[in-house]
Design an enzyme around this catalytic site. Structure first.
Site, PDB file in Angstrom:
ATOM      1  N   ASP A 158       7.164-123.184  62.788  1.00 55.00           N
ATOM      2  CA  ASP A 158       8.052-122.435  61.882  1.00 55.00           C
ATOM      3  C   ASP A 158       8.135-120.952  62.221  1.00 55.00           C
ATOM      4  O   ASP A 158       8.997-120.245  61.703  1.00 55.00           O
ATOM      5  CB  ASP A 158       7.543-122.564  60.437  1.00 55.00           C
ATOM      6  CG  ASP A 158       7.648-124.007  59.951  1.00 55.00           C
ATOM      7  OD1 ASP A 158       8.502-124.736  60.491  1.00 55.00           O
ATOM      8  OD2 ASP A 158       6.860-124.388  59.071  1.00 55.00           O
ATOM      9  N   VAL A 167       3.494-127.256  74.338  1.00 56.24           N
ATOM     10  CA  VAL A 167       3.687-126.407  73.162  1.00 56.24           C
ATOM     11  C   VAL A 167       4.810-127.011  72.325  1.00 56.24           C
ATOM     12  O   VAL A 167       5.876-127.347  72.839  1.00 56.24           O
ATOM     13  CB  VAL A 167       4.030-124.951  73.562  1.00 56.24           C
ATOM     14  CG1 VAL A 167       3.863-124.026  72.363  1.00 56.24           C
ATOM     15  CG2 VAL A 167       3.165-124.475  74.701  1.00 56.24           C
ATOM     16  N   HIS A 198       5.795-117.943  67.097  1.00 57.19           N
ATOM     17  CA  HIS A 198       4.618-118.151  67.948  1.00 57.19           C
ATOM     18  C   HIS A 198       4.956-118.930  69.224  1.00 57.19           C
ATOM     19  O   HIS A 198       4.539-118.583  70.337  1.00 57.19           O
ATOM     20  CB  HIS A 198       3.561-118.901  67.127  1.00 57.19           C
ATOM     21  CG  HIS A 198       2.260-119.076  67.814  1.00 57.19           C
ATOM     22  ND1 HIS A 198       1.945-120.213  68.522  1.00 57.19           N
ATOM     23  CD2 HIS A 198       1.178-118.266  67.900  1.00 57.19           C
ATOM     24  CE1 HIS A 198       0.722-120.106  69.017  1.00 57.19           C
ATOM     25  NE2 HIS A 198       0.237-118.926  68.654  1.00 57.19           N
ATOM     26  N   TRP A 216      -4.860-128.520  73.437  1.00 55.84           N
ATOM     27  CA  TRP A 216      -3.890-128.644  72.325  1.00 55.84           C
ATOM     28  C   TRP A 216      -2.941-129.790  72.629  1.00 55.84           C
ATOM     29  O   TRP A 216      -2.479-129.932  73.766  1.00 55.84           O
ATOM     30  CB  TRP A 216      -3.082-127.342  72.178  1.00 55.84           C
ATOM     31  CG  TRP A 216      -3.585-126.457  71.086  1.00 55.84           C
ATOM     32  CD1 TRP A 216      -4.648-125.612  71.164  1.00 55.84           C
ATOM     33  CD2 TRP A 216      -3.048-126.334  69.765  1.00 55.84           C
ATOM     34  NE1 TRP A 216      -4.811-124.959  69.969  1.00 55.84           N
ATOM     35  CE2 TRP A 216      -3.836-125.379  69.089  1.00 55.84           C
ATOM     36  CE3 TRP A 216      -1.975-126.916  69.089  1.00 55.84           C
ATOM     37  CZ2 TRP A 216      -3.596-125.001  67.777  1.00 55.84           C
ATOM     38  CZ3 TRP A 216      -1.727-126.541  67.774  1.00 55.84           C
ATOM     39  CH2 TRP A 216      -2.536-125.600  67.131  1.00 55.84           C
TER      40      TRP A 216
END
Ligand code: DLZ
Length: 166
Positions: A94, A90, A97, A31
């Protein structure tokens, strides 16, 4: 922690112990791979600069930062590495999470450090936005990957000193 007063890449090379004979595993989250790739590159470059040959550095990827805990755990248990560096990024969104992922990874990696003889180094960027991440992966605040590599060498040296006979 990166602040405007502390560049993550600032270190005195003479204060870093010899890394000869040390092996390192690096687990990298896919990611935000532009960021994590730059962090990984920083870590590898710094290990090499401190005398670690390519064959003593193993890089593996996992899908996201949440998987870093399992990835690092497997590396630490494999018996192949003196230290493991976990790299992820990370970015706050919104929903809550972000907080769950950051908390899970942070706690998971911290626990690994109490479970075995292999230090696991925390290379997770937890950023409010992409600008903050870019500043910390080779931007104005340096590269957290560099800092992780130096920390890994220091922790292996520390462990070896603790294992030395009285
Ligand atoms: C799902 C997700 C989201 C929304 N954001 C990030 C992120 O900013 N950085 C990151 O490393 N991973 C993210 N993930 C993926 C999770 O870490 C994990 O891979 C999935 O929830 C599957 O377990």
């Amino acid at each position: 922690m990166a602040t405007s007063l502390h560049n993550l890449s600032d270190y005195d090379i003479h204060s870093v112990p010899s890394a000869q004979g040390m092996t390192f595993g690096i687990v990298v989250s896919e990611w935000n791979n532009k960021i994590t790739g730059a962090l990984m590159q920083g870590a590898c470059d710094t290990l090499r600069r401190n005398g670690v040959p390519d064959e003593c550095i193993t890089v593996q990827t996992v899908p996201g930062s949440f998987e870093l805990v399992f990835g690092a755990s497997q590396m630490a248990r494999s018996g192949r590495f003196d230290a493991v560096i976990a790299i992820g990024c990370v970015i706050r969104g919104d929903t809550p999470h972000f907080d769950y992922i950051c908390q899970g990874v942070t706690q998971g990696l911290a626990e690994l450090n109490t479970q075995g003889n292999v230090p696991v180094i925390y290379g997770l960027l937890t950023c409010n936005n992409m600008d903050q991440a870019e500043d910390r992966c080779g931007g104005i605040l340096g590269n957290k990957g560099d800092e992780c590599a130096v920390t890994a060498i220091k922790m292996v040296d520390y462990f070896r000193k603790m294992q030395a006979p009285k």
